[in-house]
Design a protein around this motif. Structure first.
Motif, PDB file in Angstrom:
ATOM      1  N   PRO A  43       6.342  -1.123 -10.605  1.00  0.00           N
ATOM      2  CA  PRO A  43       7.372  -1.725 -11.473  1.00  0.00           C
ATOM      3  C   PRO A  43       7.249  -3.242 -11.624  1.00  0.00           C
ATOM      4  N   LEU A  44       6.545  -3.867 -10.716  1.00  0.00           N
ATOM      5  CA  LEU A  44       6.394  -5.326 -10.787  1.00  0.00           C
ATOM      6  C   LEU A  44       5.535  -5.751 -11.971  1.00  0.00           C
ATOM      7  N   VAL A  45       4.584  -4.926 -12.353  1.00  0.00           N
ATOM      8  CA  VAL A  45       3.711  -5.251 -13.487  1.00  0.00           C
ATOM      9  C   VAL A  45       4.540  -5.376 -14.763  1.00  0.00           C
ATOM     10  N   ALA A  46       5.498  -4.486 -14.948  1.00  0.00           N
ATOM     11  CA  ALA A  46       6.329  -4.499 -16.161  1.00  0.00           C
ATOM     12  C   ALA A  46       7.170  -5.771 -16.273  1.00  0.00           C
ATOM     13  N   LEU A  47       7.469  -6.412 -15.158  1.00  0.00           N
ATOM     14  CA  LEU A  47       8.259  -7.650 -15.191  1.00  0.00           C
ATOM     15  C   LEU A  47       7.425  -8.853 -15.626  1.00  0.00           C
ATOM     16  N   ALA A  48       6.106  -8.708 -15.622  1.00  0.00           N
ATOM     17  CA  ALA A  48       5.150  -9.722 -16.091  1.00  0.00           C
ATOM     18  C   ALA A  48       5.339 -11.100 -15.449  1.00  0.00           C
ATOM     19  N   PRO A  49       5.392 -11.162 -14.123  1.00  0.00           N
ATOM     20  CA  PRO A  49       5.492 -12.483 -13.493  1.00  0.00           C
ATOM     21  C   PRO A  49       4.117 -13.132 -13.359  1.00  0.00           C
ATOM     22  N   GLU A  50       4.123 -14.427 -13.046  1.00  0.00           N
ATOM     23  CA  GLU A  50       2.891 -15.114 -12.662  1.00  0.00           C
ATOM     24  C   GLU A  50       2.541 -14.772 -11.220  1.00  0.00           C
ATOM     25  N   LEU A  51       3.615 -14.591 -10.428  1.00  0.00           N
ATOM     26  CA  LEU A  51       3.446 -14.454  -8.990  1.00  0.00           C
ATOM     27  C   LEU A  51       4.535 -13.555  -8.418  1.00  0.00           C
ATOM     28  N   VAL A  52       4.182 -12.749  -7.433  1.00  0.00           N
ATOM     29  CA  VAL A  52       5.129 -11.937  -6.686  1.00  0.00           C
ATOM     30  C   VAL A  52       5.175 -12.473  -5.262  1.00  0.00           C
ATOM     31  N   PRO A  76      -4.266  -4.297   0.458  1.00  0.00           N
ATOM     32  CA  PRO A  76      -4.398  -4.734  -0.935  1.00  0.00           C
ATOM     33  C   PRO A  76      -4.514  -3.576  -1.927  1.00  0.00           C
ATOM     34  N   ALA A  77      -4.918  -2.419  -1.474  1.00  0.00           N
ATOM     35  CA  ALA A  77      -4.983  -1.251  -2.367  1.00  0.00           C
ATOM     36  C   ALA A  77      -3.611  -0.901  -2.919  1.00  0.00           C
ATOM     37  N   LEU A  78      -2.544  -1.228  -2.178  1.00  0.00           N
ATOM     38  CA  LEU A  78      -1.197  -0.908  -2.639  1.00  0.00           C
ATOM     39  C   LEU A  78      -0.790  -1.757  -3.836  1.00  0.00           C
ATOM     40  N   TYR A  79      -1.251  -2.976  -3.901  1.00  0.00           N
ATOM     41  CA  TYR A  79      -0.878  -3.837  -5.027  1.00  0.00           C
ATOM     42  C   TYR A  79      -2.063  -4.122  -5.950  1.00  0.00           C
ATOM     43  N   ARG A  80      -2.958  -3.179  -6.010  1.00  0.00           N
ATOM     44  CA  ARG A  80      -4.127  -3.295  -6.885  1.00  0.00           C
ATOM     45  C   ARG A  80      -3.729  -3.521  -8.347  1.00  0.00           C
ATOM     46  N   ALA A  81      -2.660  -2.862  -8.803  1.00  0.00           N
ATOM     47  CA  ALA A  81      -2.213  -3.028 -10.198  1.00  0.00           C
ATOM     48  C   ALA A  81      -1.865  -4.486 -10.481  1.00  0.00           C
ATOM     49  N   LEU A  82      -1.287  -5.165  -9.507  1.00  0.00           N
ATOM     50  CA  LEU A  82      -0.978  -6.586  -9.696  1.00  0.00           C
ATOM     51  C   LEU A  82      -2.257  -7.392  -9.856  1.00  0.00           C
ATOM     52  N   ILE A  83      -3.213  -7.119  -8.997  1.00  0.00           N
ATOM     53  CA  ILE A  83      -4.489  -7.832  -9.048  1.00  0.00           C
ATOM     54  C   ILE A  83      -5.176  -7.592 -10.392  1.00  0.00           C
ATOM     55  N   GLU A  84      -5.171  -6.342 -10.854  1.00  0.00           N
ATOM     56  CA  GLU A  84      -5.817  -6.011 -12.122  1.00  0.00           C
ATOM     57  C   GLU A  84      -5.146  -6.694 -13.310  1.00  0.00           C
ATOM     58  N   HIS A  85      -3.862  -6.999 -13.203  1.00  0.00           N
ATOM     59  CA  HIS A  85      -3.141  -7.705 -14.266  1.00  0.00           C
ATOM     60  C   HIS A  85      -3.082  -9.211 -14.016  1.00  0.00           C
ATOM     61  N   ARG A  86      -3.877  -9.680 -13.070  1.00  0.00           N
ATOM     62  CA  ARG A  86      -3.986 -11.114 -12.741  1.00  0.00           C
ATOM     63  C   ARG A  86      -2.638 -11.705 -12.330  1.00  0.00           C
ATOM     64  N   ILE A  87      -1.865 -10.929 -11.587  1.00  0.00           N
ATOM     65  CA  ILE A  87      -0.587 -11.374 -11.042  1.00  0.00           C
ATOM     66  C   ILE A  87      -0.816 -11.669  -9.567  1.00  0.00           C
TER      67      ILE A  87
END
Length: 122
Positions: free
Chosen positions: A59-68, A81-92
């Motif tokens: 759900p964090l990807v949908a919020l489109a932040p620069e940083l979490v 890091p595998a858990l937040y791979r989606a963030l990494i892939e979206h350059r978050i």
């Protein structure tokens, strides 16, 4: 000399944290939350770092932040890091720290006008 305003209109600021509770503006939460820089605070169905899955971070990807800023609870605990791979892939970006430190860091970043989300285990 004061460097920041007493309040930031339209920005979610974390007012305080207590054991088992976090306050965002005037509202208290006794469960884990996602606190975006603007908009509604969201319940985060997460409780312990060991129980987290990749779906918790999606759900964090949908919020489109620069940083979490990930607050891992009372103790600083890294997750895979595998858990937040989606963030990494979206350059978050993501930073991990204990929840009290995450709240302080989040407030500094929102006061600078950054698009940041606090993902807090309470």
């Amino acid at each position: 000399m004061k460097f920041q305003p007493d309040s930031l209109d339209g920005v979610n600021a974390i007012a305080r944290i207590e054991p088992g509770r976090v306050w965002v503006r005037q509202s208290s939460y006794e469960h884990s939350v996602l606190v975006p820089w603007q908009g509604a605070v969201q319940t985060w169905n997460a409780s312990l770092p060991a129980d987290l899955t990749a779906e918790h971070f999606a759900p964090l990807v949908a919020l489109a932040p620069e940083l979490v800023i990930f607050g891992s609870g009372a103790r600083h605990t890294f997750v895979s890091p595998a858990l937040y791979r989606a963030l990494i892939e979206h350059r978050i970006g993501i930073e991990t720290m204990d929840t009290p430190a995450a709240c302080r860091t989040y407030n500094v970043l929102v006061s600078e006008g950054r698009k940041v989300v606090a993902a807090l285990l309470v």
